[in-house]
Design an enzyme around this catalytic site. Structure first.
Site, PDB file in Angstrom:
ATOM      1  N   THR A 176     -51.299  13.967  97.660  1.00 11.51           N
ATOM      2  CA  THR A 176     -52.827  13.779  96.969  1.00 11.51           C
ATOM      3  C   THR A 176     -53.093  12.823  96.173  1.00 11.51           C
ATOM      4  O   THR A 176     -51.471  12.597  95.302  1.00 11.51           O
ATOM      5  CB  THR A 176     -53.522  15.087  95.262  1.00 11.51           C
ATOM      6  OG1 THR A 176     -54.252  16.389  96.350  1.00 11.51           O
ATOM      7  CG2 THR A 176     -54.896  14.583  94.975  1.00 11.51           C
ATOM      8  N   CYS A 183     -24.527  -0.230  83.250  1.00  8.48           N
ATOM      9  CA  CYS A 183     -23.542   0.919  84.307  1.00  8.48           C
ATOM     10  C   CYS A 183     -24.454   1.841  85.406  1.00  8.48           C
ATOM     11  O   CYS A 183     -25.098   1.767  84.664  1.00  8.48           O
ATOM     12  CB  CYS A 183     -22.950   0.745  82.943  1.00  8.48           C
ATOM     13  SG  CYS A 183     -22.179  -0.234  82.004  1.00  8.48           S
TER      14      CYS A 183
END
Ligand code: PLP
Length: 372
Positions: free
Chosen positions: A232, A315
């Site tokens: 939906t 990182c």
């Protein structure tokens, strides 16, 4: 707080919040139900679809909403390979792509597809001769981003697309960081975009597909999005995405001039010793990724907690590994760890940017025992 992390996400535009409001508070009907209220929500979604398609600016295709650009990229890569002929089981991509592309490619390798990762030069750009050499009749798809999220450089997507097409391959462009800011060049068969990078809501993206180049269906169920991506739809997210796309189209030139002026102001404030990471010319100027050896960039971020900016060396999930993008430019670990990314745009003021750059510069010099 001074917000300088526009590549991570952008502030929601007031016009977007206003357009979404009624769909959050009152108009809650399921857009796929046949009631009058459902029909109204479905019509609003179609208006939004047109607004996003217009901002993408390519013709001859259709757009499906997705839950994010990450989903759009997963769908494009997996669905294209699923439909590719047996003789074409290879993807060509670039070492500096976003994890949504690189990790999906790695997963596909585990499914017995082959992946070629092209290197970049010290400016972060692919060499067209390398692209040409990597292409042959075994390649099904070339996946290349328009603007790099870490360093802002712009890849030659149009030229790459024509080489790929000559070799009979399709082209996927991750246009997330360029969408609404630059022209998306004609050429790609599949284009992934995201709302929250253009002052829209989070958790909605889209995949534009050229007619005939649609990937295999991705999410199975009610068949809501073109029979290929079930689930939906959220009228408020679609309407918010549409409003953000319309605004980006309207404000393109003003936003562009503002970002250029901000870049000039920021770079003028930096003392000597800073180097810009990535090509100085072929770039989107709302992304200033800079290094100053031997700066400890992670410490700088914690020293300046009221300025939101990122490590150039994003990182990988806290592993402490330096950025794959900066390493691909040929930077050492130490240079990568001395890099930061300042990202700015529509709602950044010149005075707050100058203030932040002066403080970043001063804190960096202080860290190295230099006079501020
Ligand atoms: N591609 C690029 C270049 C991005 O910068 C991002 C977001 O950081 C994505 C893909 C993923 O977008 P989303 O947050 O909509 O999944």
């Amino acid at each position: 707080m001074i917000y300088l992390d526009y590549q991570a996400t952008t502030p929601v535009a007031p016009e977007v919040a206003e357009a979404m409001q009624p769909w959050i508070e009152d108009k809650f009907a399921n857009p796929h139900s046949p009631s009058r209220w459902g029909g109204e929500a479905a019509a609003a979604i179609e208006v939004a679809r047109k607004q996003v398609e217009q901002a993408i600016g390519l013709s001859g295709g259709r757009l499906a909403f997705t839950g994010s650009a990450t989903e759009a990229l997963n769908w494009a890569l997996k669905g294209t390979m699923e439909k590719a002929p047996q003789s074409r089981r290879r993807i060509v991509t670039v070492a500096t792509e976003h994890a949504a592309v690189l990790d999906t490619c790695e997963w596909l390798e585990g499914q017995n597809y082959a992946v070629t990762r092209l290197p970049v030069n010290s400016g972060g750009l692919v060499d067209l001769e390398n692209v040409r050499a990597a292409l042959d009749e075994t390649v099904a798809l070339v996946a290349m981003m328009l603007v790099n999220n870490e360093i802002g450089v712009i890849q030659p997507v149009a030229e790459v697309a024509s080489l790929a097409h000559e070799a009979g391959a399709l082209v996927l462009c991750d246009a997330v960081q360029g969408f609404g800011r630059l022209n998306i060049p004609d050429g790609p068969d599949l284009v992934a975009v995201s709302a929250h990078k253009i002052h829209g809501p989070k958790a909605i993206g889209a995949l534009w597909m050229r007619a005939g180049a649609e990937p295999a269906p991705f999410l199975h169920g009610g068949g809501q999005e073109l029979g290929m991506r079930s689930g939906t739809l959220s009228p408020e997210l679609c309407v918010g995405f549409g409003a953000a796309a319309k605004l980006a189209t309207k404000q393109r030139e003003t936003d562009h001039a503002h970002v250029e002026a901000l870049w000039d102001a920021a770079t003028a404030e930096l003392s000597s010793g800073w180097t810009v990471n990535g090509s100085p010319d072929q770039r989107y100027k709302g992304n200033l990724n800079i290094r100053h050896e031997p700066l400890d960039a992670a410490r700088l971020i914690s020293d300046l907690r009221d300025i939101a900016f990122s490590l150039g060396s994003a990182c990988a999930s806290g592993s402490g590994r330096p950025s794959h993008v900066l390493r691909a430019l040929g930077l050492s670990d130490r240079e990568a760890r001395s890099s930061i990314r300042l990202g700015f745009g529509r709602y950044t003021t010149k005075s707050e940017l100058i203030d932040a750059v002066r403080r970043v510069d001063g804190a960096a010099r202080a860290q190295q025992g230099l006079a501020a």
